[in-house]
Scaffold this active site. Structure first.
Site, PDB file in Angstrom:
ATOM      1  N   CYS A  50     -24.009 -69.072 122.768  1.00  0.00           N
ATOM      2  CA  CYS A  50     -24.333 -69.522 121.407  1.00  0.00           C
ATOM      3  C   CYS A  50     -23.912 -70.978 121.244  1.00  0.00           C
ATOM      4  O   CYS A  50     -22.771 -71.334 121.525  1.00  0.00           O
ATOM      5  CB  CYS A  50     -23.658 -68.646 120.355  1.00  0.00           C
ATOM      6  N   CYS A  52     -23.906 -72.599 118.328  1.00  0.00           N
ATOM      7  CA  CYS A  52     -23.558 -72.935 116.945  1.00  0.00           C
ATOM      8  C   CYS A  52     -22.133 -73.473 116.856  1.00  0.00           C
ATOM      9  O   CYS A  52     -21.337 -73.319 117.763  1.00  0.00           O
ATOM     10  CB  CYS A  52     -23.807 -71.743 116.015  1.00  0.00           C
ATOM     11  N   CYS A  55     -18.903 -70.499 116.455  1.00  0.00           N
ATOM     12  CA  CYS A  55     -18.383 -69.585 117.475  1.00  0.00           C
ATOM     13  C   CYS A  55     -17.317 -70.282 118.321  1.00  0.00           C
ATOM     14  O   CYS A  55     -17.454 -71.462 118.656  1.00  0.00           O
ATOM     15  CB  CYS A  55     -19.528 -69.109 118.373  1.00  0.00           C
TER      16      CYS A  55
END
Ligand SMILES: N[C@@H](CCC(=O)N[C@@H](CS)C(=O)NCC(=O)O)C(=O)O
Ligand SMILES: [Zn+2]
Ligand SMILES: [Zn+2]
Length: 191
Positions: A50, A52, A55
């Site tokens: 991930c 983003c 996280c």
């Protein structure tokens, strides 16, 4: 040649293959003293990279490695007093160690397609053999963390080269799953 962006220590050296028969283990934070330990008594699903900004990722990594497991199978074993919720208003209520910053588990408690699941970082398992990530999500979001937009082609190529198809949201499979849940909830699709 331009310096390549490091994806993650586990991914840069190729993708270590795990096993779908992995049946759980103990997640441990980074603290030398009184580490937080969390038991996961089941397998994990939808493991992915991930990009983003929310996280947890180890120092120097651009992507996190994150998967889900049923909340009912997650228990804090030791030093839970060190945990705090990073953002109590977020969908994923990430429980992080206040000392070392590692996110230990993140339950989705709200009414949502992922309700009842906890987000966890398999690289924190003491045990090896967890199933490897199968796609990369929120890839464009790495720009929000400071990656030069001109490097996105090479990042996406690198991800494809190690077998992780890059998506700018979740995988089509998961996006369809969420949309189906939403359509059933609103009554557009039959339950
Ligand atoms: N572009 C945003 C995307 C954040 C985002 O939507 N993250 C996804 C993937 S983990 C999500 O489901 N977040 C829910 C949450 O953080 O509670 C960022 O990088 O901060
Ligand atoms: Zn810690
Ligand atoms: Zn994320």
């Amino acid at each position: 040649m331009e310096t390549p962006v490091s994806l993650h220590p586990y991914l840069d050296s190729g993708l270590p293959k795990g096993s779908t028969s992995f049946s759980g283990g103990t997640l441990v934070c980074d603290c030398k003293d009184r580490p937080v330990k969390v038991r996961v008594n089941s397998g994990i699903a939808h493991n992915h990279a991930c990009g983003c900004t929310k996280c947890w990722k180890p120092a120097g990594a651009t992507f996190s490695i994150v998967a889900v497991t049923p909340h009912e199978n997650v228990t804090v074993l030791e030093n839970g007093d060190k945990l705090h919720i990073v953002d109590p208003t977020a969908l994923i209520r990430r429980h992080a160690c206040q000392e070392c910053g590692v996110h230990m588990y993140g339950p989705v408690e709200r009414e949502h397609a992922f309700q009842g699941l906890d987000f966890i970082h398999p690289e924190r398992f003491e045990e090896t053999g967890w199933p490897e990530p199968t796609f990369a999500a929120f890839v464009s979001s790495i720009i929000e963390a400071g990656v030069d937009p001109s490097k996105m082609n090479s990042v996406r190529n690198h991800l494809r080269q190690i077998g992780l198809e890059p998506y700018d949201c979740l995988s089509p499979e998961l996006m369809d799953y969420i949309a189906t849940w939403t359509a059933k909830k609103s009554g557009v699709l039959a339950q």
